[in-house]
Write a protein that holds these residues in place. Structure first.
Motif, mmCIF file in Angstrom:
data_model
loop_
_atom_site.group_PDB
_atom_site.id
_atom_site.type_symbol
_atom_site.label_atom_id
_atom_site.label_comp_id
_atom_site.label_asym_id
_atom_site.label_seq_id
_atom_site.Cartn_x
_atom_site.Cartn_y
_atom_site.Cartn_z
ATOM 1 N N THR A 99 0.845 -1.193 0.000
ATOM 2 C CA THR A 99 0.000 0.000 0.000
ATOM 3 C C THR A 99 0.881 1.244 0.000
ATOM 4 O O THR A 99 1.986 1.243 0.559
ATOM 5 C CB THR A 99 -0.921 0.023 1.233
ATOM 6 O OG1 THR A 99 -0.139 0.188 2.423
ATOM 7 C CG2 THR A 99 -1.725 -1.265 1.337
ATOM 8 N N ASP A 101 0.749 5.606 0.599
ATOM 9 C CA ASP A 101 -0.008 6.693 1.214
ATOM 10 C C ASP A 101 0.236 8.016 0.517
ATOM 11 O O ASP A 101 1.312 8.249 -0.043
ATOM 12 C CB ASP A 101 0.397 6.863 2.689
ATOM 13 C CG ASP A 101 -0.155 5.762 3.574
ATOM 14 O OD1 ASP A 101 -0.857 4.873 3.057
ATOM 15 O OD2 ASP A 101 0.128 5.789 4.784
ATOM 16 N N ILE A 121 -1.465 -3.142 -6.150
ATOM 17 C CA ILE A 121 -1.157 -2.142 -5.127
ATOM 18 C C ILE A 121 -2.451 -1.456 -4.708
ATOM 19 O O ILE A 121 -3.449 -1.494 -5.429
ATOM 20 C CB ILE A 121 -0.137 -1.093 -5.616
ATOM 21 C CG1 ILE A 121 -0.702 -0.292 -6.797
ATOM 22 C CG2 ILE A 121 1.193 -1.742 -5.974
ATOM 23 C CD1 ILE A 121 0.183 0.867 -7.223
ATOM 24 N N ALA A 122 -2.411 -0.839 -3.539
ATOM 25 C CA ALA A 122 -3.545 -0.050 -3.046
ATOM 26 C C ALA A 122 -3.039 1.338 -2.692
ATOM 27 O O ALA A 122 -2.005 1.480 -2.031
ATOM 28 C CB ALA A 122 -4.180 -0.717 -1.834
ATOM 29 N N PHE A 124 -3.804 4.893 -0.771
ATOM 30 C CA PHE A 124 -4.593 5.610 0.227
ATOM 31 C C PHE A 124 -4.315 7.097 0.023
ATOM 32 O O PHE A 124 -3.232 7.584 0.356
ATOM 33 C CB PHE A 124 -4.232 5.141 1.638
ATOM 34 C CG PHE A 124 -4.775 3.772 1.951
ATOM 35 C CD1 PHE A 124 -5.992 3.632 2.606
ATOM 36 C CD2 PHE A 124 -4.093 2.636 1.552
ATOM 37 C CE1 PHE A 124 -6.520 2.368 2.871
ATOM 38 C CE2 PHE A 124 -4.605 1.367 1.816
ATOM 39 C CZ PHE A 124 -5.817 1.239 2.477
ATOM 40 N N HIS A 148 -8.293 4.375 -2.080
ATOM 41 C CA HIS A 148 -8.933 4.443 -0.778
ATOM 42 C C HIS A 148 -8.632 5.766 -0.087
ATOM 43 O O HIS A 148 -7.899 6.604 -0.607
ATOM 44 C CB HIS A 148 -8.501 3.243 0.071
ATOM 45 C CG HIS A 148 -8.756 1.937 -0.609
ATOM 46 N ND1 HIS A 148 -10.026 1.443 -0.815
ATOM 47 C CD2 HIS A 148 -7.902 1.039 -1.178
ATOM 48 C CE1 HIS A 148 -9.957 0.291 -1.458
ATOM 49 N NE2 HIS A 148 -8.675 0.025 -1.691
ATOM 50 N N HIS A 150 -7.480 8.595 2.747
ATOM 51 C CA HIS A 150 -6.419 8.957 3.700
ATOM 52 C C HIS A 150 -6.637 10.383 4.214
ATOM 53 O O HIS A 150 -5.679 11.070 4.540
ATOM 54 C CB HIS A 150 -5.053 8.811 3.024
ATOM 55 C CG HIS A 150 -3.880 8.742 3.961
ATOM 56 N ND1 HIS A 150 -3.882 7.987 5.117
ATOM 57 C CD2 HIS A 150 -2.653 9.341 3.903
ATOM 58 C CE1 HIS A 150 -2.713 8.109 5.719
ATOM 59 N NE2 HIS A 150 -1.955 8.935 5.021
ATOM 60 N N ARG A 188 -7.355 4.794 5.905
ATOM 61 C CA ARG A 188 -6.135 4.777 6.733
ATOM 62 C C ARG A 188 -5.971 6.136 7.391
ATOM 63 O O ARG A 188 -5.866 7.159 6.697
ATOM 64 C CB ARG A 188 -4.907 4.454 5.890
ATOM 65 C CG ARG A 188 -3.586 4.567 6.675
ATOM 66 C CD ARG A 188 -2.421 4.026 5.883
ATOM 67 N NE ARG A 188 -2.488 2.577 5.841
ATOM 68 C CZ ARG A 188 -1.872 1.832 4.916
ATOM 69 N NH1 ARG A 188 -1.173 2.418 3.957
ATOM 70 N NH2 ARG A 188 -1.960 0.516 4.959
ATOM 71 N N ILE A 236 0.354 -6.145 6.161
ATOM 72 C CA ILE A 236 0.108 -4.987 5.303
ATOM 73 C C ILE A 236 1.350 -4.097 5.362
ATOM 74 O O ILE A 236 1.806 -3.727 6.447
ATOM 75 C CB ILE A 236 -1.145 -4.226 5.755
ATOM 76 C CG1 ILE A 236 -2.373 -5.135 5.628
ATOM 77 C CG2 ILE A 236 -1.339 -2.961 4.922
ATOM 78 C CD1 ILE A 236 -3.637 -4.571 6.241
ATOM 79 N N ARG A 238 3.326 -0.570 4.081
ATOM 80 C CA ARG A 238 3.018 0.774 3.591
ATOM 81 C C ARG A 238 4.300 1.523 3.251
ATOM 82 O O ARG A 238 5.371 1.241 3.767
ATOM 83 C CB ARG A 238 2.232 1.576 4.642
ATOM 84 C CG ARG A 238 3.030 1.940 5.869
ATOM 85 C CD ARG A 238 2.204 2.717 6.876
ATOM 86 N NE ARG A 238 2.018 4.101 6.487
ATOM 87 C CZ ARG A 238 2.874 5.067 6.799
ATOM 88 N NH1 ARG A 238 3.981 4.809 7.474
ATOM 89 N NH2 ARG A 238 2.622 6.303 6.433
ATOM 90 N N LEU A 273 -5.166 -6.427 -2.022
ATOM 91 C CA LEU A 273 -5.798 -6.178 -0.727
ATOM 92 C C LEU A 273 -7.314 -6.275 -0.811
ATOM 93 O O LEU A 273 -7.973 -6.826 0.086
ATOM 94 C CB LEU A 273 -5.372 -4.803 -0.205
ATOM 95 C CG LEU A 273 -5.887 -4.389 1.173
ATOM 96 C CD1 LEU A 273 -5.350 -5.323 2.255
ATOM 97 C CD2 LEU A 273 -5.505 -2.948 1.475
ATOM 98 N N GLU A 274 -7.893 -5.741 -1.887
ATOM 99 C CA GLU A 274 -9.350 -5.706 -2.012
ATOM 100 C C GLU A 274 -9.963 -7.108 -2.162
ATOM 101 O O GLU A 274 -11.169 -7.274 -1.947
ATOM 102 C CB GLU A 274 -9.756 -4.827 -3.194
ATOM 103 C CG GLU A 274 -9.417 -3.353 -3.022
ATOM 104 C CD GLU A 274 -7.939 -3.050 -3.292
ATOM 105 O OE1 GLU A 274 -7.511 -1.916 -3.014
ATOM 106 O OE2 GLU A 274 -7.204 -3.947 -3.793
#
Length: 277
Positions: A99, A101, A121-122, A124, A148, A150, A188, A236, A238, A273-274
């Motif tokens: 992930t 950020d 990848i995800a 935030f 997602h 943040h 997050r 997880i 980051r 992740l999803e």
């Protein structure tokens, strides 16, 4: 009377015969097809996952990786019950989750890297950071990256009351929904800092899980929040994608390659992740 009795007896016999013949005549409910992965079992299913071929090895060399990542198996069966706050997902496969950020970074090569390596990848996203780079977010979303929440402005939420926390979380939910057409379900908190008010506001904004991280990529390598100083399945991970003035023009691909080498060296691969949250 005797005739009526004989008729009732004959009718009962016919009904009984029909009940016996029904299954033979194909009147039963059709049996659902068995998923071949369920039939093989989880371990056997993992053995039939695609192996690294010449294309994946070449992609790994192109991006400076020591070895290509093993494709992550897709989860099967019902998802496990999860706590509302999570930094590690209970999994049975050797996968971790990558992930980032803040924003999508400024490295123009990152989408090519994600495409070549088929890397899940995800992101935030912080509204004040990501907004100028939403075109780069579009490119990553087209390759399967999750998007997602943040917050809008990246505050320490513990310093804010309920109305301000709700404005930070719901405001970014609204902004991402307007820009991308869907409301995120993962959130997050900045700095990983939250309190009971944060959890209340997040639930009110439609968040289903507050996603922390057990491992964070730093200049000195991975730093672990708790437990053993190594990656474990379900962790997880980051990192922040570098922006302008921080090696951003090529920093994101170098950073990602470092993380992937550490993941691979510890016998793990990257999952989406999803698929699990």
């Amino acid at each position: 009377m005797k005739r009526a009795h004989r008729l009732r007896a004959a009718l009962a016999g016919l009904l009984a015969a029909g009940a016996l013949l029904g299954p033979l005549a194909g009147c039963t409910e059709p049996t659902a097809p068995v998923d071949p992965f369920e039939r093989l079992g989880r371990k056997a299913a993992q053995k039939v996952a695609p192996r690294a071929g010449p294309d994946t090895r070449a992609a790994a060399r192109r991006w400076g990786l020591a070895a290509p990542l093993t494709p992550a198996p897709r989860p099967t069966g019902a998802r496990p019950a999860l706590p509302f706050v999570v930094d590690r997902v209970p999994v049975r496969s050797d996968v971790v989750f990558l992930t980032f950020d803040g924003g999508p970074g400024t490295d123009p090569a990152l989408p090519r890297m994600v495409r070549d390596l088929k890397l899940p990848i995800a992101l935030f996203l912080t509204g004040s950071v990501a907004a100028p780079g939403y075109d780069r977010v579009d490119a990553l979303r087209a390759l399967g990256a999750g998007v997602h929440n943040h917050t809008l402005h990246h505050p320490d939420l513990r310093t804010l009351g309920h109305p301000a926390q709700r404005a930070e979380i719901c405001g970014q939910q609204d902004r991402l929904a307007a820009r991308f057409g869907t409301r995120p379900h993962l959130f997050r908190p900045p700095y990983g800092a939250y309190d009971a008010t944060t959890l209340r506001a997040a639930r009110e904004c439609g968040v289903t899980a507050v996603v922390l991280a057990r491992a964070t990529m730093t200049a000195d390598g991975l730093r672990y929040a708790e437990g053993p100083h190594r990656l474990r399945p379900g962790d997880i991970v980051r990192a922040h994608l570098p922006g302008p003035g921080a090696g951003g023009d090529a920093g994101a691909t170098r950073l990602t390659a470092r993380i992937l080498d550490e993941i691979e060296a510890q016998g793990l691969t990257v999952g989406r992740l999803e698929d699990y949250l």
